[in-house]
Enzyme design. Sequence first.
Site, PDB file in Angstrom:
ATOM      1  N   ARG A  80       0.853  -1.194   0.000  1.00 13.78           N
ATOM      2  CA  ARG A  80       0.000   0.000   0.000  1.00 13.78           C
ATOM      3  C   ARG A  80       0.884   1.237   0.000  1.00 13.78           C
ATOM      4  O   ARG A  80       2.083   1.177   0.252  1.00 13.78           O
ATOM      5  CB  ARG A  80      -0.914   0.024   1.226  1.00 13.78           C
ATOM      6  N   ALA A 147      -6.141   6.255  10.266  1.00 11.44           N
ATOM      7  CA  ALA A 147      -5.111   6.257   9.219  1.00 11.44           C
ATOM      8  C   ALA A 147      -5.692   5.648   7.950  1.00 11.44           C
ATOM      9  O   ALA A 147      -6.546   4.754   8.014  1.00 11.44           O
ATOM     10  CB  ALA A 147      -3.892   5.465   9.676  1.00 11.44           C
ATOM     11  N   PHE A 167      -8.593   1.625   5.610  1.00  7.58           N
ATOM     12  CA  PHE A 167      -8.533   2.525   6.764  1.00  7.58           C
ATOM     13  C   PHE A 167      -8.381   1.743   8.060  1.00  7.58           C
ATOM     14  O   PHE A 167      -8.728   0.562   8.146  1.00  7.58           O
ATOM     15  CB  PHE A 167      -9.781   3.413   6.838  1.00  7.58           C
ATOM     16  N   CYS A 186       3.119   6.943  10.636  1.00  6.21           N
ATOM     17  CA  CYS A 186       3.101   7.598   9.323  1.00  6.21           C
ATOM     18  C   CYS A 186       4.241   8.599   9.181  1.00  6.21           C
ATOM     19  O   CYS A 186       4.194   9.496   8.336  1.00  6.21           O
ATOM     20  CB  CYS A 186       1.760   8.272   9.062  1.00  6.21           C
TER      21      CYS A 186
END
Length: 243
Positions: A80, A147, A167, A186
């Site tokens: 991803r 996220a 998500f 992140c």
Amino acid sequence: MTTDAKQLDVRYTPMLGYAEAWDLQKAYVKEIDKEERRETLLLLQHPPTYTIGSQRHPEHLLYSEEELAARGIGLFQIDRGGDITYHGPGQLVGYPLLYLDGANLDLHGYLRQLEQAIIDWLAEYGIEGGRKPEYTGVWVGDEKIAAIGVKFNKARTRRGFVTSHGFALNIKAGIAQNGFRGIIPCGIQEYAVTSFADITGIHLTVEQAALELLPHFCRQFGCEIADQAGLLLEHPADAHEER
């Protein structure tokens, strides 16, 4: 819902290992591409897991291999977008496996729709969720509650893409203080992570949150649930064996 809304299969699993869920997504993407399966939303929880996306910043993982093993946290480098994040009990993970027609393709719009579904659900509880222009995900003030990291898989049998990943919405209290302390989530150092329970003091089950989020998801993506009677009762691996 209108009668011409597309049909969506929804499957909920209380706990599913990350590797199994990843394999399941890849299989579903191929089947949806070939129109052998309806578009699907997988809703689930994972055991404690860190995933590193395509940005590949291993320095954002703060635990050593020994610490990961001692804490029972899995680690996966995956396909991803985005950086490192945490999945674990008390968090609602959603993997939408949707076909996006190439004729009216808006990949950024897809991300905004995912965010909006969560923002609209939070609003039911009087929580003002929002966005930060430089980041994906959903924020409450300067704290991140959800996220988002996705992959757009190029369709092989028609023009467009099939989505995967999705998500991770923090529901239960303490998740921010536990699983996220071993990473720089992140890659963002200046902002904190929060959860629904930390904000509201309401102890909502993950399954109840999934049920409440579904109408907002369907509204954003113009779909209706194919099997209301079996909603959130069927294990996705069992569904994968059906034809």
